[in-house]
Motif scaffolding. Structure first.
Motif, PDB file in Angstrom:
ATOM      1  N   GLN A   1       0.825  -1.207   0.000  1.00 24.04           N
ATOM      2  CA  GLN A   1       0.000   0.000   0.000  1.00 24.04           C
ATOM      3  C   GLN A   1       0.859   1.256   0.000  1.00 24.04           C
ATOM      4  O   GLN A   1       1.752   1.418   0.813  1.00 24.04           O
ATOM      5  N   GLY A   2       0.575   2.160  -0.942  1.00 21.15           N
ATOM      6  CA  GLY A   2       1.302   3.415  -1.048  1.00 21.15           C
ATOM      7  C   GLY A   2       2.350   3.415  -2.135  1.00 21.15           C
ATOM      8  O   GLY A   2       2.772   4.479  -2.591  1.00 21.15           O
ATOM      9  N   LEU A   3       2.786   2.245  -2.604  1.00 25.23           N
ATOM     10  CA  LEU A   3       3.785   2.182  -3.664  1.00 25.23           C
ATOM     11  C   LEU A   3       3.180   2.372  -5.052  1.00 25.23           C
ATOM     12  O   LEU A   3       3.883   2.737  -5.988  1.00 25.23           O
ATOM     13  N   GLY A   4       1.875   2.089  -5.184  1.00 28.08           N
ATOM     14  CA  GLY A   4       1.234   2.240  -6.488  1.00 28.08           C
ATOM     15  C   GLY A   4       1.617   1.127  -7.459  1.00 28.08           C
ATOM     16  O   GLY A   4       2.388   0.225  -7.138  1.00 28.08           O
ATOM     17  N   TYR A   5       1.054   1.214  -8.677  1.00 28.77           N
ATOM     18  CA  TYR A   5       1.314   0.196  -9.717  1.00 28.77           C
ATOM     19  C   TYR A   5       1.175  -1.195  -9.093  1.00 28.77           C
ATOM     20  O   TYR A   5       2.100  -2.002  -9.050  1.00 28.77           O
ATOM     21  N   TYR A   6      -0.050  -1.461  -8.613  1.00 32.51           N
ATOM     22  CA  TYR A   6      -0.281  -2.606  -7.737  1.00 32.51           C
ATOM     23  C   TYR A   6      -0.138  -3.958  -8.433  1.00 32.51           C
ATOM     24  O   TYR A   6       0.024  -4.980  -7.769  1.00 32.51           O
ATOM     25  N   SER A   7      -0.165  -3.973  -9.750  1.00 34.91           N
ATOM     26  CA  SER A   7       0.058  -5.251 -10.442  1.00 34.91           C
ATOM     27  C   SER A   7       1.456  -5.789 -10.149  1.00 34.91           C
ATOM     28  O   SER A   7       1.693  -6.996 -10.242  1.00 34.91           O
ATOM     29  N   ARG A   8       2.378  -4.908  -9.773  1.00 38.17           N
ATOM     30  CA  ARG A   8       3.729  -5.372  -9.430  1.00 38.17           C
ATOM     31  C   ARG A   8       3.688  -6.334  -8.242  1.00 38.17           C
ATOM     32  O   ARG A   8       4.403  -7.348  -8.228  1.00 38.17           O
ATOM     33  N   ALA A   9       2.866  -6.016  -7.237  1.00 39.80           N
ATOM     34  CA  ALA A   9       2.783  -6.879  -6.054  1.00 39.80           C
ATOM     35  C   ALA A   9       2.208  -8.236  -6.420  1.00 39.80           C
ATOM     36  O   ALA A   9       2.700  -9.278  -5.974  1.00 39.80           O
ATOM     37  N   ARG A  10       1.168  -8.225  -7.231  1.00 37.73           N
ATOM     38  CA  ARG A  10       0.550  -9.500  -7.610  1.00 37.73           C
ATOM     39  C   ARG A  10       1.510 -10.352  -8.450  1.00 37.73           C
ATOM     40  O   ARG A  10       1.576 -11.571  -8.299  1.00 37.73           O
ATOM     41  N   ASN A  11       2.239  -9.688  -9.337  1.00 40.99           N
ATOM     42  CA  ASN A  11       3.191 -10.448 -10.155  1.00 40.99           C
ATOM     43  C   ASN A  11       4.328 -11.003  -9.312  1.00 40.99           C
ATOM     44  O   ASN A  11       4.839 -12.099  -9.587  1.00 40.99           O
ATOM     45  N   LEU A  12       4.738 -10.255  -8.286  1.00 37.94           N
ATOM     46  CA  LEU A  12       5.745 -10.782  -7.371  1.00 37.94           C
ATOM     47  C   LEU A  12       5.261 -12.084  -6.738  1.00 37.94           C
ATOM     48  O   LEU A  12       5.991 -13.078  -6.695  1.00 37.94           O
ATOM     49  N   GLN A  13       4.014 -12.081  -6.272  1.00 35.72           N
ATOM     50  CA  GLN A  13       3.516 -13.279  -5.628  1.00 35.72           C
ATOM     51  C   GLN A  13       3.340 -14.421  -6.627  1.00 35.72           C
ATOM     52  O   GLN A  13       3.677 -15.580  -6.325  1.00 35.72           O
ATOM     53  N   ARG A  14       2.837 -14.109  -7.799  1.00 36.13           N
ATOM     54  CA  ARG A  14       2.666 -15.161  -8.813  1.00 36.13           C
ATOM     55  C   ARG A  14       4.011 -15.779  -9.183  1.00 36.13           C
ATOM     56  O   ARG A  14       4.132 -17.007  -9.349  1.00 36.13           O
ATOM     57  N   ALA A  15       5.042 -14.955  -9.323  1.00 38.18           N
ATOM     58  CA  ALA A  15       6.369 -15.480  -9.638  1.00 38.18           C
ATOM     59  C   ALA A  15       6.922 -16.283  -8.461  1.00 38.18           C
ATOM     60  O   ALA A  15       7.585 -17.312  -8.651  1.00 38.18           O
ATOM     61  N   ALA A  16       6.644 -15.832  -7.228  1.00 40.11           N
ATOM     62  CA  ALA A  16       7.089 -16.587  -6.055  1.00 40.11           C
ATOM     63  C   ALA A  16       6.432 -17.965  -6.023  1.00 40.11           C
ATOM     64  O   ALA A  16       7.080 -18.986  -5.728  1.00 40.11           O
ATOM     65  N   GLN A  17       5.150 -18.012  -6.336  1.00 42.39           N
ATOM     66  CA  GLN A  17       4.450 -19.294  -6.399  1.00 42.39           C
ATOM     67  C   GLN A  17       5.005 -20.165  -7.512  1.00 42.39           C
ATOM     68  O   GLN A  17       5.145 -21.386  -7.354  1.00 42.39           O
ATOM     69  N   GLN A  18       5.358 -19.548  -8.617  1.00 43.68           N
ATOM     70  CA  GLN A  18       5.963 -20.279  -9.735  1.00 43.68           C
ATOM     71  C   GLN A  18       7.317 -20.860  -9.322  1.00 43.68           C
ATOM     72  O   GLN A  18       7.648 -22.012  -9.650  1.00 43.68           O
ATOM     73  N   LEU A  19       8.112 -20.057  -8.594  1.00 42.36           N
ATOM     74  CA  LEU A  19       9.405 -20.551  -8.118  1.00 42.36           C
ATOM     75  C   LEU A  19       9.234 -21.759  -7.203  1.00 42.36           C
ATOM     76  O   LEU A  19       9.978 -22.744  -7.301  1.00 42.36           O
TER      77      LEU A  19
END
Length: 378
Positions: free
Chosen positions: A83-101
């Protein structure tokens, strides 16, 4: 474009890395060579200044110390940490990539830029940054800093707004990257681009690499990099509805097909949605009447809206600039929300939800205009 000899390249590497060893920034993600730390920092640094990122980075790593922790996090915790960083798709992609890893790689990191690009949300720059910093792969990390630094050093005339230019810069920089310390080389270019070779008010006369700067010698520093202007963000006019009852404030969660997906805000209504004929814009009074009728008919909520003072709240995104005019309504009872996709949230609990920046601004404006201090955490 200027071309360097092998001897010049060797001299440049030494000059750059000597300066970096002495004056490079001490940043928390540079303590060690953990690919997870590098990855999180690089994603956060997209569109965000270093000083802003540092506390977010430290909080994020405290909340999700490992890739496994990030992969297993619930969405509300993830969005709150972002929250507060903006461009919130970045957070979701981080988690999706973490799950992929965790699922596809058994928690083990790919070690080359090409392999890293197979992870969700990791593009050429981030992949190269991770591969060079964490795994010593000799690849250039071409971001805005690298574009600016090498465009000026070599007077490269190519337009960096064109996608194909990245490959050109990659090919030009590749033989210049220090083969023994590629990660330090790329980080030194980042530091150079954020200090002596900034976009505005650069200081090439005191740059540690001024002897290699063709644009400085030619008196053309600000001519580089060449970049065509992006279109202006499209203005979008909304009404922000601050609806209060004894049960709290009416909040809605942004849907999967909307910007700011998963975040909570006061209801937002696009003003043009109220206009039957775009060639005949309605007045504020007519818009309020239309909103009251819509909410009474569609949601069974009998609002009596009034205007919150002050200018509209503004928030700029990549392609849109929002202007939100605030309206408020008080309901004497906590009406059931059988027909409205939201919930009543007590004032003191709103800050516990993941909130986008525009919501924080709406709360601040409302609190200021109403002399109200009830949105703080208990």
């Amino acid at each position: 474009m200027e071309k360097w000899s092998a001897a010049t390249i060797r001299d440049f590497r030494k000059t750059l890395l000597d300066w970096y060893d002495e004056a490079g920034r001490d940043l928390p993600w540079r303590h060690g060579r953990n690919p997870y730390h590098t990855w999180v920092s690089e994603v956060m640094l997209q569109q965000t200044q270093v000083n802003t990122v540092i506390p977010y980075y430290e909080n994020f790593l405290a909340t999700f110390p490992t890739v496994a922790d990030l992969a297993a996090a619930d969405e509300a915790t993830l969005l709150k940490a972002w929250q507060g960083l903006g461009y919130y798709s970045r957070a979701r992609n981080l988690q999706r990539a973490a799950q992929q890893l965790m699922t596809d790689y058994q928690g083990k990191w790919p070690r080359t830029a090409a392999e890293l690009e197979d992870l969700v949300g990791i593009g050429p720059y981030t992949a190269s940054a991770i591969a060079s910093i964490a795994f010593d792969q000799v690849v250039p990390a071409v971001d805005g800093n690298a574009f600016r630094v090498f465009a000026r050093l070599l007077m490269i005339e190519a337009d960096i707004a064109k996608p194909k230019t990245r490959q050109l810069f990659t090919e030009i920089i590749q033989p210049i990257v220090d083969p023994q310390r590629p990660g330090a080389f790329n980080q030194a270019i980042m530091d150079l681009g954020s200090s002596y070779m900034t976009a505005k008010n650069p200081d090439p006369a005191h740059s540690p690499v001024k002897a290699f700067d063709a644009s400085y010698r030619a008196g053309r520093v600000l001519d580089f990099p060449v970049k065509t202007k992006a279109p202006r963000p499209k203005p979008m006019a909304y009404y922000g509805l601050i609806v209060h009852s004894p049960a709290g404030y009416l909040m809605v969660q942004r849907g999967a097909n909307e910007m700011l997906t998963g975040y909570w805000s006061f209801p937002l209504v696009l003003q043009t949605d109220l206009h039957a004929d775009d060639h005949q814009p309605m007045t504020l009074a007519a818009d309020i009447a239309a909103l009251e009728e819509q909410w009474r008919n569609d949601y069974q909520l009998p609002l009596k809206l009034t205007v919150v003072g002050g200018q509209p709240v503004s928030q700029t995104y990549t392609h849109q600039r929002w202007h939100v005019k605030l309206l408020m309504a008080d309901l004497p009872t906590a009406m059931p929300l059988d027909f409205f996709p939201g919930k009543w949230v007590p004032a003191g609990e709103i800050s516990a939800l993941p909130l986008p920046k525009v919501q924080e601004k709406m709360m601040q404006r409302f609190a200021k205009q109403q002399d109200f201090d009830g949105f703080r955490e208990n």
